[in-house]
Design a protein around this motif. Sequence first.
Motif, PDB file in Angstrom:
ATOM      1  N   LEU A 133       0.851  -1.194   0.000  1.00 14.86           N
ATOM      2  CA  LEU A 133       0.000   0.000   0.000  1.00 14.86           C
ATOM      3  C   LEU A 133       0.881   1.236   0.000  1.00 14.86           C
ATOM      4  CD1 LEU A 133      -3.052   0.988   0.417  1.00 14.86           C
ATOM      5  CD2 LEU A 133      -2.360   1.329   2.797  1.00 14.86           C
ATOM      6  N   LEU A 134       0.582   2.209  -0.881  1.00 17.13           N
ATOM      7  CA  LEU A 134       1.369   3.435  -0.965  1.00 17.13           C
ATOM      8  C   LEU A 134       0.469   4.660  -1.006  1.00 17.13           C
ATOM      9  CD1 LEU A 134       4.126   2.582  -3.628  1.00 17.13           C
ATOM     10  CD2 LEU A 134       4.329   2.478  -1.148  1.00 17.13           C
ATOM     11  N   ASP A 135       0.935   5.751  -0.377  1.00 19.56           N
ATOM     12  CA  ASP A 135       0.295   7.050  -0.543  1.00 19.56           C
ATOM     13  C   ASP A 135       1.077   7.840  -1.590  1.00 19.56           C
ATOM     14  OD1 ASP A 135       2.625   7.730   0.762  1.00 19.56           O
ATOM     15  OD2 ASP A 135       1.661   8.352   2.626  1.00 19.56           O
ATOM     16  N   ASN A 136       0.778   9.122  -1.734  1.00 22.63           N
ATOM     17  CA  ASN A 136       1.435   9.905  -2.793  1.00 22.63           C
ATOM     18  C   ASN A 136       2.937  10.043  -2.556  1.00 22.63           C
ATOM     19  OD1 ASN A 136       0.932  11.594  -5.274  1.00 22.63           O
ATOM     20  ND2 ASN A 136       1.919  13.131  -3.991  1.00 22.63           N
ATOM     21  N   ASP A 137       3.344  10.221  -1.305  1.00 21.99           N
ATOM     22  CA  ASP A 137       4.783  10.297  -1.005  1.00 21.99           C
ATOM     23  C   ASP A 137       5.472   8.982  -1.376  1.00 21.99           C
ATOM     24  OD1 ASP A 137       4.559  12.866  -0.074  1.00 21.99           O
ATOM     25  OD2 ASP A 137       4.406  12.294   2.034  1.00 21.99           O
ATOM     26  N   GLY A 138       4.802   7.877  -1.066  1.00 25.24           N
ATOM     27  CA  GLY A 138       5.358   6.573  -1.421  1.00 25.24           C
ATOM     28  C   GLY A 138       5.478   6.376  -2.912  1.00 25.24           C
TER      29      GLY A 138
ATOM     30  N   TYR B 112       0.996  12.143  -8.058  1.00 22.06           N
ATOM     31  CA  TYR B 112       0.696  10.938  -8.840  1.00 22.06           C
ATOM     32  C   TYR B 112      -0.677  10.374  -8.480  1.00 22.06           C
ATOM     33  CZ  TYR B 112       5.633  10.808 -10.200  1.00 22.06           C
ATOM     34  OH  TYR B 112       6.876  11.112 -10.703  1.00 22.06           O
ATOM     35  N   ILE B 113      -1.112  10.599  -7.229  1.00 21.93           N
ATOM     36  CA  ILE B 113      -2.413  10.113  -6.775  1.00 21.93           C
ATOM     37  C   ILE B 113      -3.388  11.275  -6.711  1.00 21.93           C
ATOM     38  CG2 ILE B 113      -3.660   9.048  -4.848  1.00 21.93           C
ATOM     39  CD1 ILE B 113      -1.166   7.494  -4.175  1.00 21.93           C
ATOM     40  N   ASN B 114      -4.485  11.165  -7.460  1.00 21.87           N
ATOM     41  CA  ASN B 114      -5.523  12.185  -7.474  1.00 21.87           C
ATOM     42  C   ASN B 114      -6.747  11.679  -6.715  1.00 21.87           C
ATOM     43  OD1 ASN B 114      -4.004  13.990  -9.186  1.00 21.87           O
ATOM     44  ND2 ASN B 114      -4.383  12.529 -10.826  1.00 21.87           N
TER      45      ASN B 114
ATOM     46  N   TYR C   7      -0.978  -0.783 -10.328  1.00 19.49           N
ATOM     47  CA  TYR C   7      -1.604  -0.138  -9.168  1.00 19.49           C
ATOM     48  C   TYR C   7      -3.107  -0.034  -9.382  1.00 19.49           C
ATOM     49  CZ  TYR C   7      -2.483   4.115 -11.839  1.00 19.49           C
ATOM     50  OH  TYR C   7      -2.960   5.008 -12.767  1.00 19.49           O
ATOM     51  N   THR C   8      -3.822   0.121  -8.273  1.00 22.94           N
ATOM     52  CA  THR C   8      -5.244   0.419  -8.331  1.00 22.94           C
ATOM     53  C   THR C   8      -5.608   1.217  -7.091  1.00 22.94           C
ATOM     54  OG1 THR C   8      -7.454  -0.513  -8.689  1.00 22.94           O
ATOM     55  CG2 THR C   8      -6.034  -1.681  -7.155  1.00 22.94           C
ATOM     56  N   TYR C   9      -6.555   2.135  -7.238  1.00 23.78           N
ATOM     57  CA  TYR C   9      -6.974   2.958  -6.109  1.00 23.78           C
ATOM     58  C   TYR C   9      -7.824   2.146  -5.136  1.00 23.78           C
ATOM     59  CZ  TYR C   9      -5.499   7.459  -8.100  1.00 23.78           C
ATOM     60  OH  TYR C   9      -4.760   8.522  -8.583  1.00 23.78           O
ATOM     61  N   VAL C  10      -7.557   2.324  -3.829  1.00 29.29           N
ATOM     62  CA  VAL C  10      -8.439   1.736  -2.820  1.00 29.29           C
ATOM     63  C   VAL C  10      -9.169   2.815  -2.018  1.00 29.29           C
ATOM     64  CG1 VAL C  10      -7.283  -0.476  -2.555  1.00 29.29           C
ATOM     65  CG2 VAL C  10      -6.476   1.484  -1.240  1.00 29.29           C
ATOM     66  N   ASN C  11      -8.664   4.041  -2.066  1.00 25.78           N
ATOM     67  CA  ASN C  11      -9.372   5.198  -1.502  1.00 25.78           C
ATOM     68  C   ASN C  11      -8.855   6.449  -2.200  1.00 25.78           C
ATOM     69  OD1 ASN C  11      -6.993   6.174   0.075  1.00 25.78           O
ATOM     70  ND2 ASN C  11      -7.359   4.323   1.286  1.00 25.78           N
ATOM     71  N   THR C  12      -9.234   7.610  -1.714  1.00 25.71           N
ATOM     72  CA  THR C  12      -8.873   8.845  -2.419  1.00 25.71           C
ATOM     73  C   THR C  12      -7.414   9.255  -2.221  1.00 25.71           C
ATOM     74  OG1 THR C  12      -9.696  10.094  -0.504  1.00 25.71           O
ATOM     75  CG2 THR C  12     -11.216   9.766  -2.347  1.00 25.71           C
ATOM     76  N   SER C  13      -6.703   8.599  -1.301  1.00 27.32           N
ATOM     77  CA  SER C  13      -5.333   9.003  -0.996  1.00 27.32           C
ATOM     78  C   SER C  13      -4.302   7.900  -1.133  1.00 27.32           C
ATOM     79  CB  SER C  13      -5.257   9.562   0.443  1.00 27.32           C
ATOM     80  OG  SER C  13      -6.154  10.633   0.623  1.00 27.32           O
ATOM     81  N   GLU C  14      -4.751   6.650  -1.350  1.00 22.82           N
ATOM     82  CA  GLU C  14      -3.819   5.517  -1.350  1.00 22.82           C
ATOM     83  C   GLU C  14      -4.130   4.549  -2.483  1.00 22.82           C
ATOM     84  OE1 GLU C  14      -2.981   5.039   3.443  1.00 22.82           O
ATOM     85  OE2 GLU C  14      -4.902   4.365   2.609  1.00 22.82           O
TER      86      GLU C  14
END
Length: 416
Positions: free
Chosen positions: A54-59, A92-94, A123-130
């Motif tokens: 699992l990654l956020d935008n910083d990751g 990278y994550i919107n 990758y695939t989105y699991v929420n709005t930030s990760e």
Amino acid sequence: MLFRYIKYKFHQLDFCRKYISRSKELTNYKWYLKHLSKKDSLPSSFIDVSIYDLLDNDGMNCLIKKVYKLKSKNKYKVYTPFIKHTFKKVNYINSNITGRQTGRIAEIEFKDNKWIKSINIHYTYVNTSEVVVEYQFVFRKVMTTYLQIHNFVVENIFNVKKKGYFHNYADKSIIKKADYSELCKLDYILFADIIQAYVCTYFYTRYGVKYKLPIEYALKIKNYNKKKSREMKNSFLCECYKKEKSYLIVSDLNYGRFEAAHYISNKYLPRSFLLKYFTDFSMEMYYKTFCKIELEELEIHMRKYLNSNRSFVSAKDIKWLVNKIRYIRESKEKINHIYEDIPKQMLDWKCYVHGKLMKTDFINFPTNLDYFLKLYQQNLDYLNSIASVQNNKIVIIVSVFTLIATVVGVIISLCG
């Protein structure tokens, strides 16, 4: 603390050495593995294995930089649609509130690795930030025997640079006397650890250094028959999900690692498919696979308050819980919105535990979401209660000091 850390690392390294030494001492061990592959009632083959993080935008920014670092080396052939920015942090994550956005991050081809042909990162989105990131390892040859797995482990256990990512399994005195079956089980466990170690060594990982990441095996069943179907359903301490000639065996027996083995009977080798479940069921699927990691993370954020080791509540811990609750609520709305559009073949798995048919499915929306939502809400209420008492104390202290300052000021003015 530093001494304990160094001692722990030496223990891990020594354990791996003793594992190899023991496998060589048992002169008939390779013969045993060949015989086991022939005797195995569930022989299978695979060509790819996937591991999830699992990654956020910083990751994501850190991951893209790691990918470009590999791109500059001659040992790898790298393709990525992402652009690297050296000094600027890129979004990278919107938001992606209602969509089911998924895509490819990179494809890394190994030019001189004996075993691994390439690593495909999606990758695939699991929420709005990760986002959930899938590392799909594609092997040069089809893996069909226990001996191949053992040889892979022996040849890679010291090639991966950061041996600290291997976990301890037993005391070193035990490995000295390990028998054939114990070594075979250890082969399988170390195989998954080496796959994770590749991720930790070559890429950026959020949870891979501290925890065992979820892993998925895509396996082809050879010579499928009713006997093998019955044995699948009776898998020891595992959940077996069946759909036609497709089986999904889920367990966390190997030191808490979530493992999903997808068996299918046809003429083609199957490929990893769990990323699709992350796309459609987002946080519900996330909590199914990352359940133990999330419980450990919650323990880290809350234990210091439950043990009364900290008197003041950290805003960081409250924010962490607030975000978790927000992600779950957003995910529930998203899944409810698209539920009717989810392909039927993703649902209606028949679950067997110890051979008995259970009234459950692989995805039981919103069971996991409701469980964690209640858990997070209870802990948030607890922290808010502590913070309220904490604020009242501060108000009283400030009031007392204000009163004292006022009295002193009056006395000074009278004396003056």
